[in-house]
Motif scaffolding. Structure first.
Motif, PDB file in Angstrom:
ATOM      1  N   PHE A   1       0.784  -1.131   0.070  1.00  0.00           N
ATOM      2  CA  PHE A   1      -0.077   0.050  -0.015  1.00  0.00           C
ATOM      3  C   PHE A   1       1.010   1.278  -0.173  1.00  0.00           C
ATOM      4  O   PHE A   1       2.073   1.326   0.431  1.00  0.00           O
ATOM      5  CB  PHE A   1      -0.978   0.111   1.428  1.00  0.00           C
TER       6      PHE A   1
ATOM      7  N   LEU B   1      -7.091   6.295  -9.858  1.00  0.00           N
ATOM      8  CA  LEU B   1      -6.968   5.117  -8.913  1.00  0.00           C
ATOM      9  C   LEU B   1      -8.433   4.478  -8.390  1.00  0.00           C
ATOM     10  O   LEU B   1      -8.602   3.422  -8.004  1.00  0.00           O
ATOM     11  CB  LEU B   1      -6.030   5.687  -7.737  1.00  0.00           C
TER      12      LEU B   1
ATOM     13  N   ASP C   1     -10.158   2.707 -11.004  1.00  0.00           N
ATOM     14  CA  ASP C   1      -9.576   1.216 -11.186  1.00  0.00           C
ATOM     15  C   ASP C   1      -9.459   0.389  -9.921  1.00  0.00           C
ATOM     16  O   ASP C   1      -8.844  -0.936  -9.944  1.00  0.00           O
ATOM     17  CB  ASP C   1      -7.996   1.291 -11.627  1.00  0.00           C
TER      18      ASP C   1
ATOM     19  N   ASP D   1      -8.145   0.851  -6.978  1.00  0.00           N
ATOM     20  CA  ASP D   1      -6.961   1.098  -6.377  1.00  0.00           C
ATOM     21  C   ASP D   1      -6.990   2.051  -5.076  1.00  0.00           C
ATOM     22  O   ASP D   1      -5.845   2.115  -4.382  1.00  0.00           O
ATOM     23  CB  ASP D   1      -5.637   1.197  -7.034  1.00  0.00           C
ATOM     24  N   TYR D   2      -8.058   2.897  -4.467  1.00  0.00           N
ATOM     25  CA  TYR D   2      -8.040   3.447  -3.722  1.00  0.00           C
ATOM     26  C   TYR D   2      -8.683   2.903  -2.515  1.00  0.00           C
ATOM     27  O   TYR D   2      -9.536   2.155  -2.540  1.00  0.00           O
ATOM     28  CB  TYR D   2      -9.210   4.525  -4.148  1.00  0.00           C
ATOM     29  N   MET D   3      -7.761   3.129  -1.428  1.00  0.00           N
ATOM     30  CA  MET D   3      -8.125   2.212  -0.018  1.00  0.00           C
ATOM     31  C   MET D   3      -8.699   3.289   0.834  1.00  0.00           C
ATOM     32  O   MET D   3      -8.918   2.875   2.232  1.00  0.00           O
ATOM     33  CB  MET D   3      -6.992   1.564   0.589  1.00  0.00           C
TER      34      MET D   3
ATOM     35  N   PHE E   1      -3.849   3.943  -0.932  1.00  0.00           N
ATOM     36  CA  PHE E   1      -3.766   3.209  -2.346  1.00  0.00           C
ATOM     37  C   PHE E   1      -3.255   2.070  -2.250  1.00  0.00           C
ATOM     38  O   PHE E   1      -2.373   1.601  -1.451  1.00  0.00           O
ATOM     39  CB  PHE E   1      -3.232   4.216  -3.246  1.00  0.00           C
ATOM     40  N   ARG E   2      -3.548   1.096  -3.258  1.00  0.00           N
ATOM     41  CA  ARG E   2      -2.815  -0.071  -3.704  1.00  0.00           C
ATOM     42  C   ARG E   2      -1.544   0.158  -4.289  1.00  0.00           C
ATOM     43  O   ARG E   2      -1.579   0.929  -5.446  1.00  0.00           O
ATOM     44  CB  ARG E   2      -3.719  -1.237  -4.355  1.00  0.00           C
TER      45      ARG E   2
ATOM     46  N   GLU F   1       0.615  -1.528  -5.953  1.00  0.00           N
ATOM     47  CA  GLU F   1       0.701  -2.241  -7.125  1.00  0.00           C
ATOM     48  C   GLU F   1       0.054  -1.195  -8.321  1.00  0.00           C
ATOM     49  O   GLU F   1       0.338  -0.902  -9.313  1.00  0.00           O
ATOM     50  CB  GLU F   1       0.103  -3.431  -7.443  1.00  0.00           C
ATOM     51  N   GLY F   2      -1.191  -0.684  -7.973  1.00  0.00           N
ATOM     52  CA  GLY F   2      -1.977   0.348  -8.933  1.00  0.00           C
ATOM     53  C   GLY F   2      -1.318   1.441  -9.080  1.00  0.00           C
ATOM     54  O   GLY F   2      -1.300   2.122 -10.267  1.00  0.00           O
TER      55      GLY F   2
ATOM     56  N   LYS G   1       0.812   2.998 -12.992  1.00  0.00           N
ATOM     57  CA  LYS G   1       0.293   4.241 -13.705  1.00  0.00           C
ATOM     58  C   LYS G   1       1.498   5.046 -13.743  1.00  0.00           C
ATOM     59  O   LYS G   1       1.532   6.151 -14.319  1.00  0.00           O
ATOM     60  CB  LYS G   1      -0.756   4.947 -12.616  1.00  0.00           C
TER      61      LYS G   1
END
Length: 319
Positions: free
Chosen positions: A171, A195, A198, A200-202, A273-274, A276-277, A281
């Protein structure tokens, strides 16, 4: 942070609740690891193990820290002191609170390959199952085609090095939106929206002065100001000022006296955020894969900047 409940718990803290051992690492160098200390204290309160690391601007080779692999040093509160040493001063502050985490410093000469090796060493040595990169500021969210990128070089090196290590359990935590003057904040919000789109938002969470972690943060920043008075952190002091209700052209340190500041409540907000995501980008992430030095990383960043069409600069249209 302390008051998260299952009813309204954001995905990031739900993920942390499932972790056993967490590596919290400063992504962009210098004081970035300080922005991870509230997260460390939160994990300590849950009884979880957390290891600390930081891409360091300190001359680590001039200390007696143990070099555990090339360019990576194990640090303690007893490590030889040099003038600029946020990692050691944070460890001293934590020790006074009864906390004695493992801490590692990474030379800021390392490129992606040796930095990934250092991360892998820590993950294996401590059985790390979750990794959180921490950025004081939001330049870690720049992708490479923005008009103003901030200081993206170190952040992109850390992101590229760490992202593949723990798939699904890596993260990025960024705090201090609006601190950097040389950053395109319209594009930053656009990147965050992408994000979110896709998956990837936490989530986001405010660090407030009435939280135990928030009170601790304010105390830590004051300690670091005392220990490194010749070069206080603009970012940490801006966040602390925002948490205390300061607003607008307020100058918490002498380093900003000749600039216009915009201290505001968004600076105390963690965005999660993740990893990897975020890495996916980064437009030149593939060019970073085989870099050996930070110079190589900077050259890849510069090449991307020179060959990628720029997004038009836009101001945030709020009136």
């Amino acid at each position: 942070i302390s008051n998260q409940t299952n009813d309204m718990q954001i995905p990031f803290f739900a993920a942390l609740s499932r972790a056993n051992t967490v590596l919290i690492a400063g992504a962009g160098g210098g004081f970035d690891i300080a922005s991870g200390i509230p997260l460390y204290l939160h994990l300590a309160g849950l009884g979880k193990k957390a290891v600390l690391a930081n891409l360091s601007f300190t001359a680590l080779s001039f200390t007696d820290g143990e070099e555990v692999c090339p360019g990576a040093y194990r640090l303690t509160e007893a490590t030889t002191e040099v003038n600029y040493f946020p990692e050691k001063f944070i460890l001293e502050w934590l020790a006074e609170r009864g906390e004695h985490p493992e801490m590692y410093g990474f030379s800021n000469d390392l490129g992606v390959l040796p930095l990934r090796h250092a991360y892998s060493y820590i993950v294996e040595r401590h059985g790390v199952d979750t990794l959180v990169l921490v950025d004081g500021g939001t330049d870690s969210l720049m992708t490479g085609d923005e008009t103003h990128l901030g200081s993206i070089v170190e952040d992109s090196c850390s992101i590229a090095a760490a992202a593949p290590l723990l798939p699904g359990n890596g993260f990025l935590a960024a705090i201090g939106f609006g601190v950097e003057h040389d950053l395109d904040h319209y594009a930053c919000l656009e990147n965050i929206a992408a994000l979110i789109h896709d998956g990837d938002y936490m989530g986001a969470s405010s660090l407030t002065s009435d939280m135990p972690e928030g009170r601790a943060w304010l105390d830590l920043v004051e300690r670091l100001n005392q220990k490194i008075s010749f070069h206080p952190s603009i970012v940490t002091n801006a966040i602390s000022s925002a948490m205390q209700g300061k607003f607008g052209d307020f100058h918490p340190t002498w380093r900003t006296r000749n600039s216009d500041q915009f201290i505001n409540p968004l600076m105390g907000l963690y965005w999660f955020f993740r990893l990897e995501g975020v890495a996916a980008k980064l437009r030149y992430v593939r060019q970073l894969e085989n870099t050996l030095t930070m110079y190589d990383v900077a050259q890849a960043c510069l090449t991307c900047k020179e060959t990628t069409p720029r997004r038009a600069y836009r101001t945030i249209p709020l009136k």
